[in-house]
Design a protein around this motif. Structure first.
Motif, mmCIF file in Angstrom:
data_model
loop_
_atom_site.group_PDB
_atom_site.id
_atom_site.type_symbol
_atom_site.label_atom_id
_atom_site.label_comp_id
_atom_site.label_asym_id
_atom_site.label_seq_id
_atom_site.Cartn_x
_atom_site.Cartn_y
_atom_site.Cartn_z
ATOM 1 N N PRO A 1 33.052 -1.476 -112.337
ATOM 2 C CA PRO A 1 33.248 -0.568 -113.467
ATOM 3 C C PRO A 1 32.212 -0.758 -114.571
ATOM 4 N N VAL A 2 31.866 -2.008 -114.857
ATOM 5 C CA VAL A 2 30.889 -2.268 -115.919
ATOM 6 C C VAL A 2 29.524 -1.707 -115.528
ATOM 7 N N THR A 3 29.107 -1.972 -114.294
ATOM 8 C CA THR A 3 27.806 -1.494 -113.829
ATOM 9 C C THR A 3 27.740 0.026 -113.819
ATOM 10 N N VAL A 4 28.788 0.668 -113.309
ATOM 11 C CA VAL A 4 28.792 2.125 -113.197
ATOM 12 C C VAL A 4 28.825 2.774 -114.569
ATOM 13 N N VAL A 5 29.682 2.288 -115.460
ATOM 14 C CA VAL A 5 29.796 2.892 -116.790
ATOM 15 C C VAL A 5 28.496 2.720 -117.575
ATOM 16 N N GLN A 6 27.862 1.564 -117.443
ATOM 17 C CA GLN A 6 26.650 1.303 -118.219
ATOM 18 C C GLN A 6 25.401 1.943 -117.625
ATOM 19 N N ARG B 1 43.499 -12.188 -105.231
ATOM 20 C CA ARG B 1 42.984 -11.089 -106.060
ATOM 21 C C ARG B 1 42.836 -11.500 -107.532
ATOM 22 N N PRO B 2 43.874 -12.067 -108.183
ATOM 23 C CA PRO B 2 43.681 -12.476 -109.581
ATOM 24 C C PRO B 2 42.599 -13.531 -109.751
ATOM 25 N N PHE B 3 42.451 -14.413 -108.758
ATOM 26 C CA PHE B 3 41.388 -15.419 -108.844
ATOM 27 C C PHE B 3 40.019 -14.754 -108.864
ATOM 28 N N GLY B 4 39.828 -13.747 -108.012
ATOM 29 C CA GLY B 4 38.566 -13.002 -108.016
ATOM 30 C C GLY B 4 38.332 -12.280 -109.323
ATOM 31 N N LEU B 5 39.380 -11.688 -109.881
ATOM 32 C CA LEU B 5 39.256 -11.006 -111.174
ATOM 33 C C LEU B 5 38.874 -11.982 -112.279
ATOM 34 N N ALA B 6 39.424 -13.194 -112.205
ATOM 35 C CA ALA B 6 39.201 -14.171 -113.276
ATOM 36 C C ALA B 6 37.797 -14.759 -113.254
ATOM 37 N N VAL B 7 37.253 -14.997 -112.059
ATOM 38 C CA VAL B 7 35.965 -15.702 -111.982
ATOM 39 C C VAL B 7 34.779 -14.758 -111.866
ATOM 40 N N ALA B 8 35.012 -13.450 -111.753
ATOM 41 C CA ALA B 8 33.906 -12.513 -111.532
ATOM 42 C C ALA B 8 32.890 -12.558 -112.667
ATOM 43 N N ALA B 9 33.352 -12.434 -113.894
ATOM 44 C CA ALA B 9 32.427 -12.401 -115.027
ATOM 45 C C ALA B 9 31.671 -13.723 -115.198
ATOM 46 N N PRO B 10 32.357 -14.893 -115.159
ATOM 47 C CA PRO B 10 31.595 -16.143 -115.281
ATOM 48 C C PRO B 10 30.571 -16.333 -114.162
ATOM 49 N N LEU B 11 30.945 -16.000 -112.934
ATOM 50 C CA LEU B 11 30.002 -16.156 -111.829
ATOM 51 C C LEU B 11 28.816 -15.206 -111.982
ATOM 52 N N ALA B 12 29.091 -13.976 -112.401
ATOM 53 C CA ALA B 12 27.999 -13.019 -112.602
ATOM 54 C C ALA B 12 27.061 -13.487 -113.700
ATOM 55 N N GLY B 13 27.615 -14.164 -114.718
ATOM 56 C CA GLY B 13 26.768 -14.702 -115.765
ATOM 57 C C GLY B 13 25.832 -15.791 -115.260
ATOM 58 N N THR C 1 24.843 -16.158 -111.819
ATOM 59 C CA THR C 1 23.996 -15.739 -110.693
ATOM 60 C C THR C 1 23.401 -14.353 -110.855
ATOM 61 N N GLY C 2 24.006 -13.527 -111.709
ATOM 62 C CA GLY C 2 23.630 -12.120 -111.778
ATOM 63 C C GLY C 2 24.508 -11.289 -110.850
ATOM 64 N N VAL C 3 24.670 -10.025 -111.172
ATOM 65 C CA VAL C 3 25.543 -9.148 -110.397
ATOM 66 C C VAL C 3 25.012 -8.960 -108.983
ATOM 67 N N THR C 4 23.698 -8.786 -108.835
ATOM 68 C CA THR C 4 23.128 -8.513 -107.511
ATOM 69 C C THR C 4 23.393 -9.657 -106.541
ATOM 70 N N ALA C 5 23.083 -10.868 -106.949
ATOM 71 C CA ALA C 5 23.279 -12.017 -106.067
ATOM 72 C C ALA C 5 24.752 -12.217 -105.733
ATOM 73 N N LEU C 6 25.612 -12.079 -106.737
ATOM 74 C CA LEU C 6 27.043 -12.272 -106.503
ATOM 75 C C LEU C 6 27.588 -11.206 -105.560
ATOM 76 N N ALA C 7 27.142 -9.955 -105.723
ATOM 77 C CA ALA C 7 27.613 -8.877 -104.850
ATOM 78 C C ALA C 7 27.172 -9.115 -103.406
ATOM 79 N N VAL C 8 25.931 -9.565 -103.215
ATOM 80 C CA VAL C 8 25.449 -9.837 -101.855
ATOM 81 C C VAL C 8 26.238 -10.974 -101.218
#
Length: 464
Positions: free
Chosen positions: A285-290, A397-409, A411-418
């Motif tokens: 959602p953050v990537t798409v909206v921005q 699922r809640p664990f993924g929601l909780a750690v997504a932002a810190p992990l993206a910070g 590694t970056g969104v691209t690396a984390l998504a891959v």
């Protein structure tokens, strides 16, 4: 009976889907604190996770329609209490959290009973179609409920939305109250999952799909001895016996799981799926909206996923399936597609198409998984086994929601998504290595006559 079951699940699914939006809007009317909203929503999740193993044991001990009935009644009463409080204009966050905790506990007891209820009511050949119908109802409810709750809240207030939820749960309870399953079958099925003192089955599946008792005189004598001496037991002894029986029941359920490596591998893969879905639903959602067109673009992606899931559920009972576990795991691995599209990031049309395919895979997976597990797990252990499955899914699922932002910070969104995409594909495709290779339905029916011996020897049974 099957009509009652479907109507009851429809009402319960819609009521369940109304709760998050209603609670969110109610809390936001009371405070702008996001932390308060998180506490109220987590108040339902925490007791649900803690009590799921207990709910699994009770689902196997008791008649499933009664467990589901009382669970819906408890949830209906909690929503009615929330409605009264909101209509009175109180908006006390502590009360909302406590009532949400009651609802979470009711989910923990009711959720493991549903698969047993389907097995008890629906004949084997019709279960895939019934599970598909329940999947469609659940999917459509998840789409319609936020709009319904939002409309009622804006027009009349969140109290009326909570009241509507309570009415739906009451309707579900009344519908389920008209379902009758065989008490003898329930008790017999529970005994069929138990092991004797030397690890042997006391009961085994017969060729007709029911349960055939072995060593009934031993069971009868044991029951008579317990009944004769119950009055002589001290409260402390009774308490120790209850905890001992509970631990023994949990151990029996875990034994059924360990005897089926394919189940453990699949549940692990599905847990990874839920974790990666948490990453996607936070980062996308953050990537798409921005960067990709704003809120409208994200809504297009979400709706494409909804359509894909509904179509997948519709397609599941109509596909020519020889190896359902393989198809289940491929459907889960398809979540690689939106993660790769997020990593690029591609145009909105590409991301929407990838999410459509991933959710189509989920739609195919849901009824197939429900049906396969119900056919392969003894009915007397189904509640405990499914509570383990549900626990992994709800916690991931809640664990993924909780750690997504810190992990993206980090590694970056691209690396984390891959990494997330590769992880979900690898975990689910590797689970196919434990899938039984025999998948002929006729072969399973021939094998049912030797089901007990196969279970004692720990051999895999065929999956249709």
């Amino acid at each position: 009976m099957m009509s009652r079951l479907l109507i009851g699940r429809c009402l319960s699914a819609l009521a369940t889907a109304l709760i998050p939006t209603t609670l969110t809007l109610a809390v936001l009317r009371a405070t702008d604190d996001a932390g308060a909203l998180g506490i109220v929503l987590a108040s339902e999740l925490v007791p649900m996770l803690l009590l799921l193993p207990v709910g699994g044991v009770l689902a196997d001990r008791l008649r499933p329609e009664r467990v589901a009935l009382f669970a819906d009644l408890a949830r209906g009463l909690s929503q009615a209490a929330i409605a009264v409080e909101l209509l009175l204009g109180l908006y006390r966050l502590v009360d909302l959290a406590l009532l949400s905790a009651i609802a979470g506990a009711a989910i923990a007891f009711g959720s493991p009973a549903v698969p047993r209820l389907v097995v008890a009511v629906v004949p084997g050949p019709a279960r895939l179609r019934m599970n598909a119908r329940i999947g469609v109802v659940t999917s459509l409810s998840s789409v319609a409920a936020p709009a319904i709750a939002g409309t009622v809240t804006v027009a009349a207030g969140p109290g009326w939305a909570a009241g509507l939820t309570a009415v739906l749960f009451a309707g579900s309870a009344l519908t389920l109250g008209g379902i009758r399953t065989s008490t003898a079958r329930a008790v017999e099925g529970y005994q069929g999952a138990e092991k004797g003192p030397r690890g042997q089955n006391v009961a085994a599946r017969g060729a007709g799909g029911g349960e055939s008792l072995r060593g009934q005189s031993v069971v009868a004598q044991g029951a008579a001895g317990v009944a004769a001496n119950r009055g002589l037991e001290s409260p402390e002894a009774k308490g120790r016996g209850t905890f001992s029986a509970f631990g023994r029941d949990l151990g029996h359920g875990w034994r059924e799981i360990r005897q089926r490596p394919w189940f453990l591998a699949c549940v692990f893969g599905h847990g990874v799926w839920h974790f990666v879905a948490g990453l996607f639903l936070t980062l996308a959602p953050v990537t798409v909206v921005q960067d990709l067109g704003g809120e409208t673009s994200w809504m297009v992606i979400v709706q494409s996923g909804t359509v894909g899931m509904v179509l997948g559920v519709f397609a599941a009972p109509r596909l020519p399936i020889r190896r359902p576990l393989a198809l289940i795991q491929v459907g889960a691995a398809a979540y690689l597609l939106p993660m790769v599209a997020l990593a690029i990031p591609g145009p909105v049309a590409v991301l929407a198409g990838a999410y459509f395919l991933a959710m189509f895979g989920l739609g195919v997976l849901i009824p197939l998984w429900e049906t396969v597990v119900a056919e392969e797990i003894p009915e007397g252990a189904l509640g405990r086994v499914r509570s383990f499955d549900t626990l992994i899914s709800f916690a991931s699922r809640p664990f993924g929601l909780a750690v997504a932002a810190p992990l993206a910070g980090l590694t970056g969104v691209t690396a984390l998504a891959v990494v997330g995409g590769v992880l979900v594909a690898a975990a689910n495709l590797m689970a196919m290595a434990w899938s039984p290779t025999t998948s002929d339905p006729n072969a399973r029916r021939r094998d049912n006559a030797d089901g007990a011996r196969s279970l004692r020897l720990g051999r895999k049974r065929p999956i249709a």
